[in-house]
Design a protein around this motif. Structure first.
Motif: not given
Length: 417
Positions: A228-231, A388-390
């Motif tokens: 994920s983008r958060k990661m 999704s920006q993954k």
């Protein structure tokens, strides 16, 4: 004579006649002229050498600065001004580590992962990366050259992790031929198998073997790892290990499942007669296991690992481990080894837990007689999924294989009705 000796001799002749302003003899005058000529020639040669060396150094520095310098592992620097008197000096830069760092930074940049410290390449990393691309262009003929070639070190770590987690795939015999791969299958001995003879007598019949040859071109196996983008904020070492661990885990499942698909293949897999069922429904007996093992043959082909039995966790502990003798003692022996997939032994054969096998199915055979070939990979391609920006990393291998002896594996299915 060297320059220093020539200068000393010339100076001595000059001093000889400078005191009383006497004219030198014809012989000394000729010698002084000869010495002067030799000294001028040596100095001219030294000047030309110095100019050439200065131009070479300037060109090398310019190549390093603009990123076009080629990798050099061992450069003698004995004549350099900064190492005079210390013997030979060599470039000891760890270019393999630099190439690995360059690849990780490139993958991070292309997939939008923010590395602590940034993704800018140093001059050494850029040179190492360019060298890696040159090697691929020179030696690889079956794979398109790209600007991101996975380093051997990372590739080897992924292969090692796959072998440690993919049960059947990790046991089979594998080659790494980049071109055509053929399997010569030993189907049967149709006539004249080995037999007893009298002393000194010739065999009563000549052995006749049946073979068929199958050419394999490879099957593509791909699995995607998502982040994920958060990661997407990582240290360089943490990001590198994430890719290695996750890609190897996904490819291990895919490669192992594909190996089992090949075992079931009518052309490349086990013989149809080696696929049997239990005598009773929802039960397994000693005779079922021994009947499966009796189907196995090698036809004299080497199989160092011997016979290994494969089943999933449910089948091992609810069926195989429950086979008992007349005194209610289990034939299955729980045994711990360095291999976490080994659950124990039965009738002297290792029993391995393989999640790629369905419930109620047991496979046994000689994994050395499954010949596979890794044509290309493992490779990793990064990209960002739209919307999704993954952050995605596609793991890829080009692999194929099959049994060289169709009777080298057998399968026992527990009947359900």
């Amino acid at each position: 004579m060297n320059l220093e000796d020539l200068l000393k001799e010339l100076q001595a002749l000059i001093d000889k006649y400078s005191a009383d302003d006497a004219e030198p003899t014809d012989e000394d005058a000729a010698r002084m002229a000869e010495l002067t000529k030799s000294i001028n020639e040596i100095r001219a040669q030294q000047t030309a050498t110095a100019q050439t060396r200065a131009a070479t150094v300037a060109a090398a520095r310019a190549a390093i600065e603009n990123g076009t310098a080629r990798r050099v592992d061992a450069v003698p620097l004995a004549r350099s001004a900064n190492v005079v008197g210390v013997g030979n000096a060599y470039d000891v830069t760890d270019y393999d580590a630099a190439a690995t760092r360059a690849w990780v930074k490139d993958v991070a940049e292309r997939s939008g992962v923010q590395l602590v410290g940034g993704t800018a390449l140093t001059d050494v990393e850029r040179a190492a990366q360019n060298h890696l691309i040159e090697q691929r262009a020179e030696f690889t003929h079956t794979t398109g050259n790209t600007d991101s070639i996975i380093p051997v070190e990372i590739q080897s770590q992924i292969i090692s992790l796959i072998d440690n987690t993919a049960v059947l795939y990790g046991d089979i015999h594998r080659s790494n031929l980049s071109g055509q791969f053929e399997i010569s299958r030993h189907v049967s001995i149709t006539k004249g198998d080995a037999a007893k003879t009298d002393e000194g007598a010739a065999p009563t019949d000549v052995e006749q073997n049946e073979y068929d040859v199958i050419t394999l071109t490879g099957e593509e196996i791909k699995k995607t790892v998502e982040m994920s983008r958060k990661m997407a904020v990582q240290s360089l070492s943490g990001f590198q290990q994430y890719i290695i661990d996750e890609v190897s885990a996904r490819l291990a499942v895919a490669c192992n499942a594909f190996s089992h698909t090949r075992l079931a293949d009518t052309t490349l897999g086990m013989a149809a007669a080696n696929k049997i069922e239990t005598a009773k429904a929802n039960a397994i007996a000693k005779s079922d296991i021994t009947g499966m093992l009796s189907k196995l043959k090698t036809f004299g082909n080497p199989a160092a690992k011997g016979v290994i039995i494969y089943a999933n966790n449910d089948t091992i502990w609810n069926y195989i481990a429950m086979i008992e003798d007349a005194n209610n003692r289990s034939y299955f022996v729980n045994e711990s080894t360095d291999d976490p997939t080994v659950q124990g032994r039965i009738f002297g054969k290792l029993v391995k837990c393989d999640d790629s096998i369905a419930d109620g199915v047991i496979k046994a055979g000689y994994p050395d007689l499954f010949h596979g070939n890794l044509f290309d990979g493992p490779d990793v391609t990064p990209y960002v999924a739209p919307r999704s920006q993954k952050r995605c990393f596609d793991g890829y291998v080009l692999f194929d294989g099959g049994l060289v002896v169709p009777q080298a594996f057998a399968q026992l299915t527990i009947k359900t009705a």
